[in-house]
Scaffold this active site. Structure first.
Site: not given
Length: 861
Positions: A821-824
């Site tokens: 998950s690149t967002c986190s």
């Protein structure tokens, strides 16, 4: 008696102006390859040493006198003494007995190596203690690093004091320090003034010596050598427990208490649990301790827990005085010096955290380190300059290590003077004045400045704007962008490129809407929200970072086999020919006149510099130098663009007439080919004018000028955009290498760096997944690790924090592909049968898993 240290308040405007005069003269000398001003190399002929006052110490000591075959930098088997690079060292020849209260007279010439700090004695000084011992000179070991304290300490010279009083009728202390001699030489003052002590002329000449082949570029290489090697010195600071009786804090959480400040573990931290701006760390110092350096370990990933401004107080009881006020670079991961060069013992030192990043309420500190004068600052270690350490610096190889050592000592002195006035020069200095321009000519020397990081942080903070009231939402079709990338000729206007989609999407929708200024605080780390059409993502940062990575790839493709989908940059001749250095670089396209977009590229570069994101542009130093305001030269910088042309013109200059006419005949005209393959005339009608043998020097000069300035307008537009976001003072303080690294990140993704930035959650230390993971990354190439980094974080360069959790399905699956998950910046790591399987799965995911499906939330808008 000590001169002002870096950041100290100078005594008068007269002293400040004197140091500026000195710096201007020294900068001119450095650029011209001349010896530096003699005042900088001052060494007193006489210094008195006595035994360090230690009640538990012996009342007398025997000081071995060592002899070498002249001054040198190596230690032989005979023992710890200065020596030369050739011939055996002689053992200690004699000993001087020194009782408590007595003194030994030495010269001011010092040398430091792995065994400690040495001082030199002349034949006459030796005779005072040893009579006619037959030695021409000798060396005493003043202190050893391992002893934890100096055996000998310098004192004032009574004879000098008496002689000065008799000569001038004034009770002046003799000027024994080189800083004071610089001030005396360059500061204008009325009336009587102190006189410097007698100089040790031979030592001064040794410091000033410049080899016949020495150039300014050699000094630059030496600065980079010191920067690479001295950056680790703070890791070797003594334990705080040696110097501190107790440590008290304003408050703490149960898990992260005061013990975390001294456990030498950067992964733990003290965390306060109190009111905003009411946080402090109080050190009760051991008797006799004088602080040479006080450092705090901080970490930018602590976000609003990270201290932004620290004020240090010191004194006795409740009578504490302000000693320093330090602004901390918000991008720092490591140590920051908050106090240095104290001259007296301070029973209490109190570190007050008056501000945290983004007005954070509580604070985190990951460590406190102290260097004390009880463990005397030994100075530059001569052992650094061994041939094996110089392989990466060809200009320095072959130079006598002794010469390199002394030159480095002199350059460190120059930096110390520069540091003492730097906050007066930047950002308030008038850039039109010649003095500032002269100092800017030696910008690479700023790498060793201790004051610069705080000044850069201050300039950025003072010029930042508030974050936007709304976040732009962009709809990006990456499928169309990939089709355009595969065949740019189908979309000549580049409308489908991610770059163009973002550029158009960020345009103000009406005349009342303000365009983005990109000068927001570093904490504002998502500049726009991306909706990737036909891809599953709710953008909480990962999609935005992916759009930056896509734009970087469109501007400067990482593969030499793909077309360049945008017109702003073209491949260098080196990349096209497969010759010379920097074969993966691009330069601005001389034919592209879309200056508005070049300016926007500059703004994005400025935003990356201010924040945590990267815009990876593969540009040679030739371009970065122009952006940062450094001089470019044909011989030094253009080989990274077109090494074949540089070599050709060099050969042409030295050709005889017969060879020239045989090689070129009537075919060479006054034209040249630019990086975009455009043929331009060097003089009016040059295409029809043949270059004769007598014209070749003029032809060479015209070619060099045309090529050096071929993308001058494009670079100027990028710089204009950069300066809309970043103050001029910041560019003045950063070297071109640092500007590149702050904009593009660190291209070297090492396993050691990843270890520092990776956090494993819900794993046992013995879990095989942790072991297999690191084995896999060790087997990766740098490109593999960069791809892996982008798969997890959306960034392809460091620094980028990574969080690793067990696979969502637990033990039910084995050998599955990892998810991210690149967002986190999170990796979900499955179980693998072996390290080899882990390596294969991670590599496959890094190169093939582009869409961000794990960011999809069950709650659709």
């Amino acid at each position: 008696m000590a001169g002002p240290g870096p950041g100290a308040v100078l005594e008068s405007p007269r002293q400040l102006l004197g140091r500026v005069r000195f710096l201007a003269e020294a900068a001119r000398s450095l650029r011209a390859g001349r010896p530096l001003p003699a005042a900088l190399a001052f060494v007193p002929r006489e210094v008195l040493y006595k035994l360090y006052k230690d009640p538990a110490g012996p009342s007398r000591v025997l000081l071995p006198v060592w002899e070498a075959e002249g001054l040198g930098l190596r230690v032989g088997a005979a023992g710890p003494a200065p020596g030369t690079g050739s011939g055996p060292l002689r053992a200690a020849r004699d000993s001087i007995e020194l009782r408590r209260g007595a003194c030994v007279r030495t010269t001011g010439e010092e040398l430091c190596n792995g065994h400690g700090l040495w001082v030199k004695l002349t034949k006459e000084q030796l005779a005072e203690h040893l009579g006619d011992c037959g030695l021409q000179e000798g060396w005493l070991l003043v202190c050893r690093p391992a002893e934890g304290g100096a055996r000998l300490v310098p004192i004032d010279t009574p004879n000098h004091l008496q002689r000065q009083q008799q000569l001038f009728g004034v009770d002046y202390r003799p000027v024994l320090r080189w800083e004071q001699v610089v001030d005396l030489t360059y500061s204008h003052r009325l009336g009587s003034r102190p006189q410097p002590a007698e100089a040790y002329a031979e030592a001064v000449q040794r410091l000033l010596y410049v080899p016949p082949t020495w150039t300014y570029e050699c000094d630059e290489d030496l600065i980079h050598f010191l920067y690479d090697h001295l950056g680790k010195e703070d890791e070797n600071l003594g334990s705080v427990k040696q110097y501190v009786e107790s440590i008290d804090v304003s408050s703490y959480t149960e898990e992260f208490n005061v013990s975390c400040l001294t456990d030498s573990n950067a992964d733990t931290y003290w965390e306060s649990d109190g009111s905003q701006c009411q946080h402090w760390v109080r050190l009760t110092m051991k008797k006799g301790t004088i602080v040479k350096k006080l450092l705090l370990t901080v970490d930018t990933t602590d976000d609003n827990f990270m201290p932004k401004r620290v004020v240090v107080y010191g004194g006795e009881g409740d009578n504490l005085k302000k000693l320093s006020d330090v602004s901390i670079d918000e991008t720092l991961i490591g140590d920051v010096c908050v106090l240095e060069d104290m001259t007296v013992h301070l029973p209490i030192i109190e570190i007050r955290i008056v501000e945290c990043r983004d007005d954070g309420i509580d604070v985190r500190l990951r460590g406190v380190k102290i260097k004390s004068s009880r463990q005397r600052e030994l100075g530059l270690n001569a052992d650094l300059f061994q041939p094996t350490s110089l392989v990466r610096y060809p200009r320095l190889e072959g130079t006598d290590p002794e010469v390199l050592y002394r030159r480095a000592v002199l350059l460190q002195r120059f930096i110390k003077i520069l540091d003492s006035v730097l906050h007066h020069l930047v950002p308030a200095w008038d850039h039109t004045l010649g003095t500032f321009s002269e100092i800017k000519q030696v910008k690479q020397f700023l790498l060793l400045s201790r004051q610069r990081p705080g000044l850069v942080a201050q300039c950025l903070r003072d010029s930042e704007s508030s974050k936007p009231s709304f976040m732009p939402r962009l709809y990006i079709n990456r499928r169309l962008a990939m089709e355009h990338r595969a065949c740019p000729s189908r979309d000549p206007a580049c409308k489908n490129a991610v770059f163009t989609q973002v550029y158009e999407g960020l345009k103000p929708s009406d005349k009342y809407e303000k365009p983005l200024d990109y000068r927001w605080p570093m904490r504002y780390d998502q500049w726009w929200e991306c909706k990737f059409i036909a891809e599953g993502i709710i953008d909480q940062g990962g999609g935005f970072r992916d759009s930056l990575a896509d734009m970087s790839e469109e501007l400067c493709p990482s593969s030499a086999d793909t077309p360049v989908p945008l017109p702003f940059f073209v491949r260098t001749a080196n990349q096209g020919n497969g010759t010379g250095e920097a074969r993966d670089m691009y330069v601005p396209n001389p034919s592209c006149r879309d200056f508005a977009k070049y300016e926007w590229i500059g703004q994005l570069m400025g935003a990356a510099l201010r924040g945590k994101e990267f815009l990876v542009l593969a540009l040679p130093g030739f371009v970065w130098k122009q952006l940062s305001g450094e001089e470019v030269s044909w011989s030094k910088d253009f080989p990274a663009v077109d090494s074949v042309l540089v070599k050709l013109l060099e050969v042409m200059e030295g050709m005889d007439k017969e060879t020239f006419e045989f090689k070129f005949g009537k075919e060479l005209t006054f034209t040249t080919v630019l990086s975009d393959q455009q043929v331009v005339e060097l003089i009016p009608g040059g295409a029809g004018i043949v270059v004769g043998y007598g014209d070749r020097s003029r032809f060479i000069q015209l070619v060099q000028k045309a090529r050096l300035e071929e993308s001058k307008e494009q670079v100027a537009a990028m710089q204009a955009g950069l300066l809309k976001v970043v103050p001029q003072a910041v560019l003045d303080l950063l070297t071109w290498q640092e500007l590149e690294k702050k904009v593009c990140g660190d291209p070297e993704v090492t396993v050691d760096a990843l270890r520092k930035l990776t956090r494993f959650e819900d794993f046992e230390p013995s879990d095989s997944r942790v072991q297999y993971f690191w084995e896999a990354l060790n087997n990766f190439t740098n490109e593999d690790r960069s791809r892996f980094l982008r798969f997890v974080t959306g960034r392809s360069r460091l620094p980028a924090r990574i969080y690793i959790y067990p696979d969502k399905l637990g033990y039910e699956t084995t050998d599955a592909l990892p998810e991210s998950s690149t967002c986190s910046s999170t990796l979900f790591l499955p179980h693998y049968a072996s390290a080899k399987v882990c390596e294969e799965k991670l590599r496959y995911a890094a190169y093939n898993c582009v869409a961000i499906d794990t960011d999809m939330s069950p709650w659709e808008e």
